[in-house]
Design an enzyme around this catalytic site. Structure first.
Site, mmCIF file in Angstrom:
data_model
loop_
_atom_site.group_PDB
_atom_site.id
_atom_site.type_symbol
_atom_site.label_atom_id
_atom_site.label_comp_id
_atom_site.label_asym_id
_atom_site.label_seq_id
_atom_site.Cartn_x
_atom_site.Cartn_y
_atom_site.Cartn_z
ATOM 1 C CB CYS A 132 -0.952 -0.068 1.195
ATOM 2 S SG CYS A 132 -2.097 1.308 1.410
ATOM 3 C CG ASP A 189 -6.228 -0.591 -6.295
ATOM 4 O OD1 ASP A 189 -6.891 0.405 -5.957
ATOM 5 O OD2 ASP A 189 -5.138 -0.891 -5.774
ATOM 6 C CG HIS A 221 -5.527 -0.908 -2.506
ATOM 7 N ND1 HIS A 221 -4.421 -0.488 -3.204
ATOM 8 C CD2 HIS A 221 -5.302 -0.573 -1.205
ATOM 9 C CE1 HIS A 221 -3.563 0.085 -2.375
ATOM 10 N NE2 HIS A 221 -4.084 0.043 -1.158
#
Length: 291
Positions: free
Chosen positions: A169, A226, A258
Site C-alpha cells: 500500500c 483496485d 487493493h
C-alpha cells in the site's frame, strides 16, 4: 522468542525511558484502530524458532523504532528484507509478515517510518490518518530512515550482498522510490503501491518519475479491481519501464482489489496473496537474495 531493545543505552538516561516505552508499545501492538474489527480470515504466524521483537536504530540523535524477526540460530549472515509498512504503520499485520519472512530464512525488519510525526495505530479512521499524519511525512525522511535500517542490519547479522525490500500500500510506492535510491539494493517487490500523482513538497516524485533511474529490479503486484490504482496508471508505468529498458515487471491479478494480501481486511484475496508471496520469494532468489 521475544528480544529486548538491542540498543538501550546505559549512558543516555535522558532519553532511555521514552525509548523503552516506545519500543515496548511497538512490541505489544495489535491492529490499528482504523482497520478494526479485523476479518475472520486473519492469519497469525508464531515465533517458534525465531528471534523477534522491537529494536532501536540510531538515526542522527534520534532512535528509530523497528520490528525485527529472524531465525533464532543463524549459521552465518542472513539475507535482509526491509519491510515497508502499510498506511496503518507497523501494526500486527506487518509484524506477522516479518515473521513469515523470518520463517523463510530472512532477517526481516520493519521500521516505524512515521515515528517523528505520530503513531498511525491510534487514528480511528483513515481520513484523519491521511490528513493529520501521513501527509506530513516527507519521502526524503523515509528514504533516509530506510538507509539507516539497512545499515543497522549489516551490523546485526545481515549480509551486505543480499539486501531486498518489499512494501504494501503506502509502502508499495516507497519501494519503487527506494529502488531508485539505494545502489546496494539487489531486488524489490512492491505490493499495490501508487504509481502516479501530482508532486507535492513532501512527495515530489512518484514511481513513474523514477522508472528510468531504478538501481534494482522491481516486481510490482497489483489488483485489477483496485479503484485507487487504475489500469491507466499501470499501463503508464509499464511503458516507462519498457522505455528505460528495465527488467522490472508488473503483475496484475484481474479479480483482486487493493490490499489483496491484507488477510485481516475484507479485500483479502487468498489466491492472489498466495501467488504474490511465491512470486516475491522467487524474485528475491532470482536476484541472489535467498537463504
Amino acid at each position: 522468542m521475544q528480544d529486548p531493545d538491542d540498543l538501550t543505552s546505559k549512558d543516555d538516561a535522558s532519553r532511555d525511558n521514552p525509548r523503552r516505552e516506545f519500543l515496548s508499545l511497538l512490541m505489544a501492538s495489535g491492529f490499528a484502530l482504523a482497520v478494526q474489527p479485523v476479518a475472520a480470515s486473519t492469519l497469525a504466524t508464531d515465533d517458534a524458532g525465531l528471534t523477534v521483537g522491537a529494536v532501536g536504530i540510531p538515526v542522527g540523535k534520534e532512535i528509530l523504532p523497528a520490528y525485527r524477526a529472524q531465525p533464532a540460530k543463524p549459521k552465518g549472515p542472513l539475507p535482509v528484507v526491509l519491510v515497508v509498512q502499510e498506511v496503518f504503520g507497523v501494526h500486527e499485520h506487518i509484524q506477522d509478515l516479518c515473521r513469515r519472512l523470518a520463517k523463510a530464512g530472512y532477517l526481516a525488519i520493519a521500521p516505524e517510518l512515521y515515528f517523528r510525526q505520530g503513531d498511525a495505530r491510534f487514528y480511528p479512521n483513515i481520513s484523519d490518518l491521511l490528513a493529520k499524519l501521513v501527509s506530513k511525512v516527507p519521502d526524503e525522511q523515509v528514504l533516509r530512515d530506510l538507509d539507516a535500517t539497512a545499515d543497522w542490519t549489516l551490523k546485526n547479522g545481515g549480509d551486505a550482498n543480499r539486501i531486498a525490500i518489499t512494501g504494501f500500500c503506502w509502502g508499495g510506492r516507497i519501494v519503487w522510490l527506494y529502488a531508485a535510491h539505494n545502489p546496494k539494493l539487489k531486488a524489490a517487490v512492491a505490493w499495490y503501491g501508487r504509481l502516479v500523482g501530482e508532486g507535492a513538497p513532501n512527495t515530489p516524485r512518484h514511481p513513474v518519475d523514477v522508472a528510468g533511474s531504478l538501481k534494482a529490479p522491481v516486481l510490482g503486484l497489483y489488483g485489477g479491481q483496485d479503484k485507487g490504482i487504475l489500469s491507466e496508471s499501470v499501463d503508464r508505468m509499464r511503458a516507462a519501464l519498457k522505455a528505460a529498458g528495465s527488467p522490472s515487471q508488473i503483475v496484475v491479478y484481474p479479480d483482486a482489489d487493493h490490499g489483496f494480501n491484507a488477510d485481516y481486511r475484507p479485500n483479502y484475496h487468498a489466491a492472489a496473496a498466495k501467488d504474490g508471496w511465491a512470486r516475491m520469494l522467487a524474485w528475491f532468489a532470482r536476484y541472489g537474495v535467498k537463504p
